[in-house]
Write a protein that holds these residues in place. Structure first.
Motif, PDB file in Angstrom:
ATOM      1  N   UNK A 118     -13.339   5.258  -0.553  1.00 56.31           N
ATOM      2  CA  UNK A 118     -14.317   6.473  -0.860  1.00 56.31           C
ATOM      3  C   UNK A 118     -15.369   6.977   0.141  1.00 56.31           C
ATOM      4  N   UNK A 119     -15.050   6.104   1.481  1.00 57.17           N
ATOM      5  CA  UNK A 119     -16.247   6.381   2.543  1.00 57.17           C
ATOM      6  C   UNK A 119     -15.852   7.664   3.056  1.00 57.17           C
ATOM      7  N   UNK A 120     -17.048   8.363   3.220  1.00 59.55           N
ATOM      8  CA  UNK A 120     -17.020   9.949   3.739  1.00 59.55           C
ATOM      9  C   UNK A 120     -16.990   9.844   5.337  1.00 59.55           C
ATOM     10  N   UNK A 121     -16.082  10.314   6.002  1.00 59.46           N
ATOM     11  CA  UNK A 121     -16.170  10.719   7.439  1.00 59.46           C
ATOM     12  C   UNK A 121     -16.531  12.021   7.800  1.00 59.46           C
ATOM     13  N   UNK A 122     -16.986  11.972   9.064  1.00 61.50           N
ATOM     14  CA  UNK A 122     -17.443  13.205   9.480  1.00 61.50           C
ATOM     15  C   UNK A 122     -16.334  14.044  10.252  1.00 61.50           C
ATOM     16  N   UNK A 123     -16.825  15.021  11.138  1.00 57.26           N
ATOM     17  CA  UNK A 123     -15.564  15.803  11.882  1.00 57.26           C
ATOM     18  C   UNK A 123     -14.896  14.736  12.754  1.00 57.26           C
ATOM     19  N   UNK A 124     -13.545  15.075  12.744  1.00 53.41           N
ATOM     20  CA  UNK A 124     -12.794  14.141  13.629  1.00 53.41           C
ATOM     21  C   UNK A 124     -12.807  12.500  13.082  1.00 53.41           C
ATOM     22  N   UNK A 125     -13.135  12.138  12.106  1.00 55.03           N
ATOM     23  CA  UNK A 125     -13.298  10.726  11.582  1.00 55.03           C
ATOM     24  C   UNK A 125     -14.652  10.247  12.192  1.00 55.03           C
ATOM     25  N   UNK A 126     -15.676  11.013  12.424  1.00 57.90           N
ATOM     26  CA  UNK A 126     -16.732  10.365  12.787  1.00 57.90           C
ATOM     27  C   UNK A 126     -17.538   9.353  11.607  1.00 57.90           C
ATOM     28  N   UNK A 127     -17.876   8.052  12.175  1.00 58.81           N
ATOM     29  CA  UNK A 127     -18.471   7.173  11.328  1.00 58.81           C
ATOM     30  C   UNK A 127     -17.423   5.939  11.206  1.00 58.81           C
ATOM     31  N   UNK A 128     -16.202   5.985  11.949  1.00 55.62           N
ATOM     32  CA  UNK A 128     -15.264   4.801  12.141  1.00 55.62           C
ATOM     33  C   UNK A 128     -15.297   4.538  13.634  1.00 55.62           C
ATOM     34  N   UNK A 129     -15.058   3.426  14.030  1.00 60.91           N
ATOM     35  CA  UNK A 129     -14.889   2.770  15.573  1.00 60.91           C
ATOM     36  C   UNK A 129     -13.423   3.334  15.644  1.00 60.91           C
ATOM     37  N   UNK A 130     -13.134   3.145  17.096  1.00 67.33           N
ATOM     38  CA  UNK A 130     -11.806   3.581  17.545  1.00 67.33           C
ATOM     39  C   UNK A 130     -10.679   2.857  16.777  1.00 67.33           C
ATOM     40  N   UNK A 131     -11.052   1.530  16.885  1.00 66.30           N
ATOM     41  CA  UNK A 131      -9.848   0.619  15.857  1.00 66.30           C
ATOM     42  C   UNK A 131      -9.699   0.961  14.579  1.00 66.30           C
ATOM     43  N   UNK A 132     -10.786   1.119  13.858  1.00 70.09           N
ATOM     44  CA  UNK A 132     -10.817   1.583  12.621  1.00 70.09           C
ATOM     45  C   UNK A 132      -9.989   3.001  12.512  1.00 70.09           C
ATOM     46  N   UNK A 133     -10.446   3.772  13.045  1.00 68.94           N
ATOM     47  CA  UNK A 133      -9.774   5.136  13.004  1.00 68.94           C
ATOM     48  C   UNK A 133      -8.217   5.027  13.288  1.00 68.94           C
ATOM     49  N   UNK A 134      -7.816   4.116  14.095  1.00 70.72           N
ATOM     50  CA  UNK A 134      -6.494   3.930  14.697  1.00 70.72           C
ATOM     51  C   UNK A 134      -5.620   3.351  13.153  1.00 70.72           C
ATOM     52  N   UNK A 135      -6.403   2.518  12.643  1.00 69.03           N
ATOM     53  CA  UNK A 135      -5.673   1.837  11.578  1.00 69.03           C
ATOM     54  C   UNK A 135      -5.670   2.836  10.202  1.00 69.03           C
ATOM     55  N   UNK A 136      -6.487   3.593  10.084  1.00 74.52           N
ATOM     56  CA  UNK A 136      -6.455   4.920   9.109  1.00 74.52           C
ATOM     57  C   UNK A 136      -5.353   5.628   9.469  1.00 74.52           C
ATOM     58  N   UNK A 137      -5.013   5.799  10.776  1.00 70.56           N
ATOM     59  CA  UNK A 137      -3.783   6.952  11.125  1.00 70.56           C
ATOM     60  C   UNK A 137      -2.554   5.883  10.838  1.00 70.56           C
ATOM     61  N   UNK A 138      -2.593   4.698  11.014  1.00 68.71           N
ATOM     62  CA  UNK A 138      -1.174   4.107  10.715  1.00 68.71           C
ATOM     63  C   UNK A 138      -1.146   3.736   9.296  1.00 68.71           C
ATOM     64  N   UNK A 139      -2.162   3.770   8.338  1.00 68.49           N
ATOM     65  CA  UNK A 139      -2.254   3.835   6.981  1.00 68.49           C
ATOM     66  C   UNK A 139      -1.611   4.941   6.460  1.00 68.49           C
ATOM     67  N   UNK A 140      -1.959   6.147   6.930  1.00 65.76           N
ATOM     68  CA  UNK A 140      -1.384   7.417   6.799  1.00 65.76           C
ATOM     69  C   UNK A 140       0.056   7.724   6.830  1.00 65.76           C
ATOM     70  N   UNK A 141       0.610   7.144   7.945  1.00 67.74           N
ATOM     71  CA  UNK A 141       1.962   6.671   8.196  1.00 67.74           C
ATOM     72  C   UNK A 141       2.867   5.913   7.012  1.00 67.74           C
ATOM     73  N   UNK A 142       2.331   4.918   6.776  1.00 67.66           N
ATOM     74  CA  UNK A 142       2.797   4.014   5.833  1.00 67.66           C
ATOM     75  C   UNK A 142       2.746   4.533   4.381  1.00 67.66           C
ATOM     76  N   UNK A 143       1.784   5.271   4.337  1.00 66.13           N
ATOM     77  CA  UNK A 143       1.499   6.084   3.075  1.00 66.13           C
ATOM     78  C   UNK A 143       2.549   6.856   2.853  1.00 66.13           C
ATOM     79  N   UNK A 144       2.858   7.711   3.598  1.00 64.65           N
ATOM     80  CA  UNK A 144       3.806   8.797   3.743  1.00 64.65           C
ATOM     81  C   UNK A 144       5.247   8.332   3.548  1.00 64.65           C
ATOM     82  N   UNK A 145       5.483   7.004   4.241  1.00 63.02           N
ATOM     83  CA  UNK A 145       6.923   6.584   4.175  1.00 63.02           C
ATOM     84  C   UNK A 145       7.090   6.310   2.800  1.00 63.02           C
TER      85      UNK A 145
END
Length: 568
Positions: free
Chosen positions: A475-502
């Motif tokens: 439920x964490x709200x992110x800003x433009x281009x995922x502002x609010x996350x570190x680079x590693x956290x943003x990368x893991x969210x992108x991987x989670x998106x791919x796994x969720x889609x699969x």
């Protein structure tokens, strides 16, 4: 138009011919505005003639009935003039909306054809400003400048001819003084174009600087440089204010100069008519008719200069759009064909499919082809693409996604690959996050009925856990281009998106480009284990990674070499 100097030459023309090529709606617009302009010119002549008849008739004792008929006709002409003005505004507004849509669509398609290699050398924020605010400025270009330009081309010669026919002395006077206005328009226009272009470039620089700062804000904060970044944005903003005020000064100066020249020219005509009325060599009806038409003859040309300032920002934006469209148009025909090969197949993929084959796949980057790549990725396996930076590993993924032209063969279960939306779950080096919650980023693109309710929430949590991001609150709200996350956290969210889609959409192929680049060793190991489980469950996993640890989970290793290392 394909030569590099074409944009520079065309930008000095009143209407860029590329507008007619890339926005077909504009062709019909010019025809409609031409017809309306001809009608407006006829109405102007009719208004001057009827006004003259009414005044001269009232002075000469015209019967009241005849005078009332003239006044009624005059009222009808005034109403017609207002109606034509409304019609021109309506046609211009509709044309501007359609041309904006055409150019935005063309810009998007051109960027897709040019591919990630071209886009990597451009600033996406500047492109966004061009496609957004820049093309929105076409309202002034189509609503004011172009209609006035067409009206000038039609009305000015017609009105000069009518004045000459009525009084040749006044016609010669108008003809001799008229060139002063275009002369000053050219001189002022050159200055206007320079300052307007500087303002537009400053705005693009401001957008790029702001986007880059937001993207790297977390890193800047860690190193205590966030205040310096804010000062940089403030400095560029101040430059934009200065450039804007410079544009306004030039606009006011040009307006004054054009009004002054037109007033002096009309005064010369009026003085000549006045002297000839006094000595009786000119009839009152002719003198008054010419005197009413003289300002109208100068008005269209004068208004072109005024409206040019309002349209200058739109003109500057279209120059940038046409540059991109020209670059895409210059691509060899085979590039478009090969790029389109990924979008012409059927859109359905059976759940059991997933054998991806590449045979002598050569991705085009700019004007050159990368080294050929061949591999077979099967369900239940992890295929690792390795090689030095710049060899073309990410370009292979771009070909899979249908955004890079290629030569060779790329098949899914021995058939031409369908659109990637139907079979590919992908995460790239750029996380590509949007403003919204973490859960909304993970489920991006999924159908609403599949992500709603407790089941959807559990699926999001499972995807985040598999990507090593179990500590993130969905439920964490992110800003433009995922502002609010570190680079590693943003990368893991992108991987989670791919796994969720699969899992959610049944996409059989999971492609991850450097998914552990910003992860520590422990988190990376957990991610490799998750990918191993995904593959063991039947997915076809494609992986690009420079990490040596990735080799421990790979079933197939594909060595991608730079083109210079490939022997003939």
């Amino acid at each position: 138009m394909d030569d590099p100097e074409a944009p520079a030459r065309s930008s000095g023309r009143p209407v860029d011919p590329r507008l007619l090529r890339y926005a077909r709606t504009s062709r019909l617009f010019f025809v409609a505005i031409g017809v309306i302009g001809l009608a407006q010119t006829a109405v102007v002549v009719g208004f001057a003639w009827l006004t003259t008849q009414a005044i001269v008739g009232a002075i000469g004792g015209m019967p009241v009935a005849d005078l009332m008929r003239v006044l009624a006709a005059l009222a009808a002409v005034v109403a017609a003039r207002a109606g034509l003005l409304w019609l021109r505004e309506a046609v211009s507004a509709r044309a501007a909306a359609r041309v904006r849509s055409e150019l935005r669509g063309g810009l998007t398609s051109a960027v897709g054809r040019l591919g990630p290699g071209w886009l990597a050398n451009r600033n996406s924020a500047q492109l966004a400003v061009t496609a957004g605010r820049g093309l929105d400025a076409l309202d002034a270009y189509f609503g004011r400048y172009l209609p006035q330009l067409v009206l000038t081309v039609i009305a000015t010669p017609v009105l000069i001819a009518v004045i000459w026919w009525s009084d040749w002395i006044s016609g010669v006077t108008v003809l001799l003084t008229m060139p002063l206005i275009p002369l000053f328009m050219v001189l002022i226009g050159l200055a206007t174009r320079a300052v307007q272009r500087a303002q537009w470039q400053t705005l693009r620089q401001l957008a790029a600087r702001f986007a880059d700062t937001v993207r790297g804000l977390s890193t800047l904060t860690v190193f205590g440089r966030q205040h310096r970044a804010a000062s940089s944005i403030e400095r560029v903003t101040e430059n934009y204010r200065i450039e804007t005020m410079r544009v306004l000064r030039v606009s006011f100066l040009s307006g004054f100069a054009l009004e002054f020249l037109a007033s002096i020219s009309v005064a010369i005509v009026a003085v000549s008519i006045g002297f000839r009325l006094i000595d009786g060599s000119l009839a009152l009806s002719v003198g008054l008719f010419v005197l009413l038409l003289a300002p109208e003859a100068y008005l269209p040309l004068r208004q072109v200069g005024v409206q040019f300032h309002a349209a200058a920002e739109g003109v500057a934006a279209t120059d940038d759009v046409f540059e991109v469209l020209d670059a895409a148009r210059a691509l060899p025909p085979q590039d478009a064909a090969s790029s389109a090969s990924t979008t012409d197949a059927a859109t359905s993929v059976a759940a059991e499919r997933g054998i991806l084959r590449a045979r002598e796949l050569r991705v085009r980057r700019g004007d050159s082809l990368l080294a050929p790549v061949s591999f077979t990725a099967r369900p239940g396996t992890i295929t690792l693409l390795s090689g030095p930076s710049g060899a073309g590993k990410s370009s292979v993924f771009a070909a899979l996604r249908g955004i890079a032209p290629f030569e060779g063969e790329l098949t899914l279960d021995d058939e031409q690959v369908p659109p990637p939306a139907s079979w590919l779950a992908w995460a790239g080096q750029d996380a590509g996050l949007i403003a919204g919650t973490v859960a909304e980023n993970v489920t991006l693109g999924a159908s609403t009925d599949r992500v709603a309710g407790p089941a959807g929430e559990r699926a999001v949590v499972r995807a985040l856990t598999a990507a090593g991001a179990a500590d993130l609150d969905p439920a964490l709200e992110l800003g433009v281009r995922g502002a609010g996350l570190s680079g590693g956290q943003a990368q893991r969210v992108a991987v989670a998106r791919a796994l969720f889609r699969h899992v959610n959409s049944g996409a059989p192929v999971v492609a991850l480009d450097e998914p552990s680049a910003a992860l520590d060793a422990e988190t990376e190991a957990a991610l490799w284990q998750s990918l191993r489980r995904v593959a063991d469950d039947g997915a076809t996993v494609l992986l690009v990674s420079h990490r040596e640890s990735a080799r421990s989970i790979a079933d197939v290793l594909v060595d991608v070499r730079p083109r210079s290392e490939v022997t003939a």
